[in-house]
Design an enzyme around this catalytic site. Structure first.
Site, mmCIF file in Angstrom:
data_model
loop_
_atom_site.group_PDB
_atom_site.id
_atom_site.type_symbol
_atom_site.label_atom_id
_atom_site.label_comp_id
_atom_site.label_asym_id
_atom_site.label_seq_id
_atom_site.Cartn_x
_atom_site.Cartn_y
_atom_site.Cartn_z
ATOM 1 N N CYS A 1 12.614 -40.377 -20.384
ATOM 2 C CA CYS A 1 12.687 -41.400 -19.338
ATOM 3 C C CYS A 1 11.318 -42.047 -19.152
ATOM 4 O O CYS A 1 10.285 -41.459 -19.473
ATOM 5 C CB CYS A 1 13.122 -40.774 -18.026
ATOM 6 S SG CYS A 1 14.778 -40.053 -18.063
ATOM 7 N N CYS B 1 13.807 -36.339 -13.664
ATOM 8 C CA CYS B 1 12.542 -37.014 -13.332
ATOM 9 C C CYS B 1 12.112 -36.698 -11.910
ATOM 10 O O CYS B 1 10.922 -36.521 -11.642
ATOM 11 C CB CYS B 1 12.673 -38.522 -13.520
ATOM 12 S SG CYS B 1 12.684 -39.006 -15.252
ATOM 13 N N GLU C 1 14.622 -43.720 -26.308
ATOM 14 C CA GLU C 1 15.832 -43.015 -26.687
ATOM 15 C C GLU C 1 15.714 -42.475 -28.110
ATOM 16 O O GLU C 1 14.819 -42.853 -28.862
ATOM 17 C CB GLU C 1 17.038 -43.952 -26.567
ATOM 18 C CG GLU C 1 17.297 -44.373 -25.143
ATOM 19 C CD GLU C 1 18.476 -45.294 -24.995
ATOM 20 O OE1 GLU C 1 18.882 -45.502 -23.841
ATOM 21 O OE2 GLU C 1 18.996 -45.827 -26.000
ATOM 22 N N GLU D 1 9.716 -42.594 -16.384
ATOM 23 C CA GLU D 1 8.896 -41.840 -15.430
ATOM 24 C C GLU D 1 8.218 -40.654 -16.118
ATOM 25 O O GLU D 1 7.046 -40.364 -15.869
ATOM 26 C CB GLU D 1 9.762 -41.338 -14.265
ATOM 27 C CG GLU D 1 10.447 -42.438 -13.489
ATOM 28 C CD GLU D 1 11.829 -42.819 -14.013
ATOM 29 O OE1 GLU D 1 12.643 -43.291 -13.213
ATOM 30 O OE2 GLU D 1 12.106 -42.645 -15.225
ATOM 31 N N ASN E 1 11.146 -45.890 -21.218
ATOM 32 C CA ASN E 1 12.098 -44.936 -21.748
ATOM 33 C C ASN E 1 12.163 -45.089 -23.262
ATOM 34 O O ASN E 1 12.001 -46.178 -23.804
ATOM 35 C CB ASN E 1 13.474 -45.052 -21.082
ATOM 36 C CG ASN E 1 14.161 -46.390 -21.253
ATOM 37 O OD1 ASN E 1 13.546 -47.445 -21.157
ATOM 38 N ND2 ASN E 1 15.463 -46.350 -21.481
ATOM 39 N N CYS F 1 16.122 -40.329 -12.318
ATOM 40 C CA CYS F 1 17.204 -39.359 -12.493
ATOM 41 C C CYS F 1 16.796 -38.015 -11.898
ATOM 42 O O CYS F 1 15.652 -37.812 -11.496
ATOM 43 C CB CYS F 1 17.551 -39.222 -13.980
ATOM 44 S SG CYS F 1 16.300 -38.338 -14.957
#
Length: 141
Positions: free
Chosen positions: A65, A101, A56, A67, A54, A98
């Site tokens: 993310c 994803c 940010e 994934e 991930n 999430c």
């Protein structure tokens, strides 16, 4: 009578190479705002492994993310599907993908196995389709 948790079904141990790749990605995650690091690694049908962490951003919506990063690496290499995905985090129970994803994973491999693992060794596993029943699909046309 209590119902069984559908997200506890069929836990399997992650493949050691995928787990190692996900752990390496986890260590490289950039999470200065949430401090919630995630690493992911997937395997394509021909055995290639692609990992992502991930990442940010101060403009929160621009973050990615783990994934999604792994899917982007796979696609950038010309691959379009995967068979297995390991998601690694410190969360207990292990963090699962999430909603966004889940939709992205479904686009490429609805039947792929997703194995979520944490540093304590807890494992949860599902298929992508189990994570996102009734997924959105555009009709071919």
């Amino acid at each position: 009578m209590t119902q069984a948790d559908p997200f506890q079904s069929n836990p399997v141990q992650p493949d050691p190479a995928l787990l190692a790749a996900a752990r390496t990605a986890f260590a490289n995650a950039y999470a200065p705002y949430s401090h919630f690091k995630v690493g992911a690694a997937l395997r394509t049908p021909d055995g290639q492994i692609f990992a992502g962490a991930n990442v940010e951003n101060a403009s929160y919506g621009l973050g990615r993310c783990a994934e999604q990063s792994a899917i982007q690496a796979m696609n950038s290499a010309g691959q379009r599907t995967f068979t297995d995905l390991v998601v690694y985090s410190d969360a207990s129970p292990p963090a699962s993908p999430c909603g966004a994803c889940r939709q992205i994973l479904f686009e490429f491999a609805p039947e792929a196995r997703v194995i979520c693992v944490n540093a304590a060794g807890e494992v949860l596993s599902y298929s992508v389709a189990e994570l996102l029943p009734h997924a959105f699909k555009l009709e071919e046309g």
